[in-house]
Design an enzyme around this catalytic site. Structure first.
Site, PDB file in Angstrom:
ATOM      1  N   TRP A   1      28.150  31.742  17.921  1.00  0.00           N
ATOM      2  CA  TRP A   1      27.623  30.726  16.774  1.00  0.00           C
ATOM      3  C   TRP A   1      26.268  31.302  16.461  1.00  0.00           C
ATOM      4  O   TRP A   1      25.544  31.751  17.211  1.00  0.00           O
ATOM      5  CB  TRP A   1      27.611  29.428  17.421  1.00  0.00           C
ATOM      6  CG  TRP A   1      26.683  28.384  16.330  1.00  0.00           C
ATOM      7  CD1 TRP A   1      27.443  28.144  15.044  1.00  0.00           C
ATOM      8  CD2 TRP A   1      25.434  27.992  16.180  1.00  0.00           C
ATOM      9  NE1 TRP A   1      26.529  27.477  14.530  1.00  0.00           N
ATOM     10  CE2 TRP A   1      25.387  27.562  14.916  1.00  0.00           C
ATOM     11  CE3 TRP A   1      24.417  28.427  17.062  1.00  0.00           C
ATOM     12  CZ2 TRP A   1      24.049  27.008  14.646  1.00  0.00           C
ATOM     13  CZ3 TRP A   1      23.140  27.797  16.822  1.00  0.00           C
ATOM     14  CH2 TRP A   1      22.864  27.220  15.632  1.00  0.00           C
TER      15      TRP A   1
ATOM     16  N   ASP B   1      33.622  22.391  16.447  1.00  0.00           N
ATOM     17  CA  ASP B   1      32.677  21.477  16.893  1.00  0.00           C
ATOM     18  C   ASP B   1      32.831  20.214  16.116  1.00  0.00           C
ATOM     19  O   ASP B   1      32.556  20.416  15.032  1.00  0.00           O
ATOM     20  CB  ASP B   1      31.114  22.213  16.735  1.00  0.00           C
ATOM     21  CG  ASP B   1      30.109  21.242  17.492  1.00  0.00           C
ATOM     22  OD1 ASP B   1      30.119  20.185  16.951  1.00  0.00           O
ATOM     23  OD2 ASP B   1      29.084  21.893  18.162  1.00  0.00           O
TER      24      ASP B   1
ATOM     25  N   HIS C   1      33.978  22.405  20.994  1.00  0.00           N
ATOM     26  CA  HIS C   1      32.638  21.765  21.164  1.00  0.00           C
ATOM     27  C   HIS C   1      32.714  20.211  21.044  1.00  0.00           C
ATOM     28  O   HIS C   1      32.827  20.024  19.942  1.00  0.00           O
ATOM     29  CB  HIS C   1      31.499  22.398  20.629  1.00  0.00           C
ATOM     30  CG  HIS C   1      30.919  23.659  21.089  1.00  0.00           C
ATOM     31  ND1 HIS C   1      29.822  24.428  20.774  1.00  0.00           N
ATOM     32  CD2 HIS C   1      31.334  24.338  22.414  1.00  0.00           C
ATOM     33  CE1 HIS C   1      29.716  25.050  21.614  1.00  0.00           C
ATOM     34  NE2 HIS C   1      30.723  25.304  22.435  1.00  0.00           N
TER      35      HIS C   1
ATOM     36  N   ASP D   1      24.847  16.567  11.907  1.00  0.00           N
ATOM     37  CA  ASP D   1      25.071  17.442  13.491  1.00  0.00           C
ATOM     38  C   ASP D   1      24.092  17.093  14.184  1.00  0.00           C
ATOM     39  O   ASP D   1      23.263  18.048  14.824  1.00  0.00           O
ATOM     40  CB  ASP D   1      25.219  18.873  13.024  1.00  0.00           C
ATOM     41  CG  ASP D   1      25.555  19.813  14.147  1.00  0.00           C
ATOM     42  OD1 ASP D   1      26.177  19.173  15.173  1.00  0.00           O
ATOM     43  OD2 ASP D   1      24.848  20.641  14.464  1.00  0.00           O
TER      44      ASP D   1
ATOM     45  N   ASP E   1      23.944  15.773  17.467  1.00  0.00           N
ATOM     46  CA  ASP E   1      24.397  16.025  18.859  1.00  0.00           C
ATOM     47  C   ASP E   1      23.732  14.825  19.822  1.00  0.00           C
ATOM     48  O   ASP E   1      23.137  15.410  20.701  1.00  0.00           O
ATOM     49  CB  ASP E   1      23.521  17.388  19.065  1.00  0.00           C
ATOM     50  CG  ASP E   1      24.614  18.689  18.698  1.00  0.00           C
ATOM     51  OD1 ASP E   1      25.651  18.680  19.099  1.00  0.00           O
ATOM     52  OD2 ASP E   1      23.910  19.350  17.905  1.00  0.00           O
TER      53      ASP E   1
ATOM     54  N   ASP F   1      28.914  19.627  24.087  1.00  0.00           N
ATOM     55  CA  ASP F   1      27.708  20.190  23.465  1.00  0.00           C
ATOM     56  C   ASP F   1      26.985  19.228  22.799  1.00  0.00           C
ATOM     57  O   ASP F   1      27.292  18.647  21.443  1.00  0.00           O
ATOM     58  CB  ASP F   1      28.257  21.210  22.376  1.00  0.00           C
ATOM     59  CG  ASP F   1      27.113  22.078  21.609  1.00  0.00           C
ATOM     60  OD1 ASP F   1      25.939  21.913  22.210  1.00  0.00           O
ATOM     61  OD2 ASP F   1      27.445  22.562  20.577  1.00  0.00           O
TER      62      ASP F   1
END
Ligand code: RNT
Ligand code: ZN
Length: 418
Positions: free
Chosen positions: A184, A259, A286, A294, A296, A326
């Site tokens: 990535w 992801d 992910h 994004d 996370d 992730d």
């Protein structure tokens, strides 16, 4: 009612739908999930003092962040002791461990810089997954690495990728477990580019050069991870979904990695999993929780998480999907963040294994959609918590409501003293 009785009663209730909860529990114990080392220190690593770059960000200032390999391993051990199920260790190249003042730049990394991690993994019976680190480094030039028009920069990062292939090969050999190596990069542009294809052609060539490094094709599984945008790279991402999917489709042995934080907010990876499984023998994930972007956030046992797990299970693809967590949150106790996320994915998988998938498919195929809706709704309030508690008990880890007490003492005894 004591737990055992509650389990027996739940087992009978699920049994009426033809679900064997004992078998579900036994199956789950065998399924590896990759645990990301980077939750423990906000994606910092040990090879630089600079900030986290590459379009990703951790927010928060919770005390107790791991500062050394020993602290990170200690925290990870604490977290692992509170998670049921089989784990794999997921490392990033920036977590290289240098001894006695030694240092190697990313293009010169060697297996020996990860020997301590191998020792750690072996002692805990874990395989290892790996990620080259194409961010947080001064050789990221104008936000670009593998797609840079500057040949010196591009070469540096290609050499990093090749070094990581060699390290992945070493991990697989040492542990006897295949190593998933994910590529990535945050390469992209903040504003409207004048050339969208050029960077992609260079990116393609770079990944091809990385994959030309010799490795055991059965033991190292290279992946390419796509993304829609990152912070500071809002207008254009070189490794877009179409780019990476097409790359993986046309390069034997290379897997696509999705992801679920890397798509437009109305797109769902649960729907993409079965689409890719029609074509790819193996895929990688992910697993994260994007909140509006994004972000996370820590993975929870929420609708989409459950849906992704259900797709993997009902496609009978547990052996074809490499699952890795992730996310990174620095605003809460980091060890808890690890535990909540890992336990949530375990819950999602167990829940999927306790779903009458064959029956639901039959109802769909016979167009009995009202009945399907009724049952899908009803099963939501089945006593799943009792099955989960039994799974935790059999795995020898604390059940819900109990594990957090251990974190509270760990925080007092270890984390706040840092
Ligand atoms: C970033 C990607 C990438 C990273 C890790 C640290 O958006 O998701 O996978 O989170 O490599
Ligand atoms: Zn990711």
């Amino acid at each position: 009612m004591v737990n055992k009785e509650r389990y027996e009663s739940a087992k009978a209730i699920y049994g009426e739908l033809g679900i064997d909860t004992d078998a579900a529990i036994a199956r789950l114990k065998d399924i590896p999930v990759s645990l990301h080392c980077w939750q423990g220190d906000d994606v910092t690593g040990f090879d630089h003092d600079g900030p986290l770059t590459g379009g990703i960000q951790t927010t928060g200032n919770y005390p107790g962040k791991a500062r050394t390999p020993d602290e990170l391993m200690e925290d990870m051990d604490k977290a692992i002791s509170l998670m049921p199920g089989k784990k794999k260790l997921n490392l990033h190249a920036c977590y290289a461990i240098f001894e006695d003042g030694e240092y190697a730049d990313r293009d010169k990394l060697e297996p020996k810089h990860f020997a301590k991690w191998v020792e750690f993994a072996k002692a805990r019976n874990m395989g290892i997954d790996f990620n080259p680190t194409f961010f947080s480094h001064d050789k990221v030039k104008d936000g670009l690495t593998l797609s840079s028009p500057d040949e010196g920069t591009r070469k540096f990062w290609i050499e990093h990728g090749k070094a990581c292939i060699r390290i992945s090969n070493y991990f697989a050999k040492e542990t006897g477990v295949p190593c998933v190596m994910n590529i990535w990069t945050g390469d992209g542009y903040k504003d409207i580019p004048a050339d969208r294809m050029g960077p992609r052609m260079r990116y393609k060539d770079s990944i091809e050069q990385i994959l030309s490094e010799p490795y055991d094709k059965n033991q190292v599984k290279p992946c390419v991870e796509s993304k829609v945008f990152g912070i500071g790279v809002e207008s254009y991402t070189v490794g877009s979904a179409e780019f990476t999917l097409s790359f993986a489709a046309t390069h034997e042995g290379c897997l696509p990695l999705m992801d679920n934080g890397h798509y437009h907010p109305t797109e769902v990876v649960s729907d993409k999993i079965p689409a890719l499984l029609c074509y790819y023998p193996e895929i990688a994930l992910h697993i994260t929780r994007p909140v509006r972007w994004d972000s996370d956030h820590v993975l929870l046992f929420d609708d989409e998480t459950r849906e992704m797990a259900k797709e993997i299970v009902r496609c009978e693809a547990l052996g074809r999907v490499y699952m890795a967590l992730d996310y990174f949150d620095a605003s809460i106790n980091r060890v808890s963040a690890w535990v909540i996320g890992f336990r949530s994915w375990q819950k999602a998988l167990l829940n999927a294994l306790c779903t009458p998938n064959a029956l639901f498919k039959k109802l769909q195929d016979e167009n009995r959609l009202t009945e399907l809706m009724v049952l899908q709704e009803e099963i939501k309030t089945y006593p799943f918590g009792d099955i989960w508690a039994e799974y935790c008990r059999q795995c020898g880890v604390q059940e819900d409501k109990k594990w957090f007490e251990e974190i509270v003492s760990y925080e007092k005894e270890v984390l706040v003293k840092r």
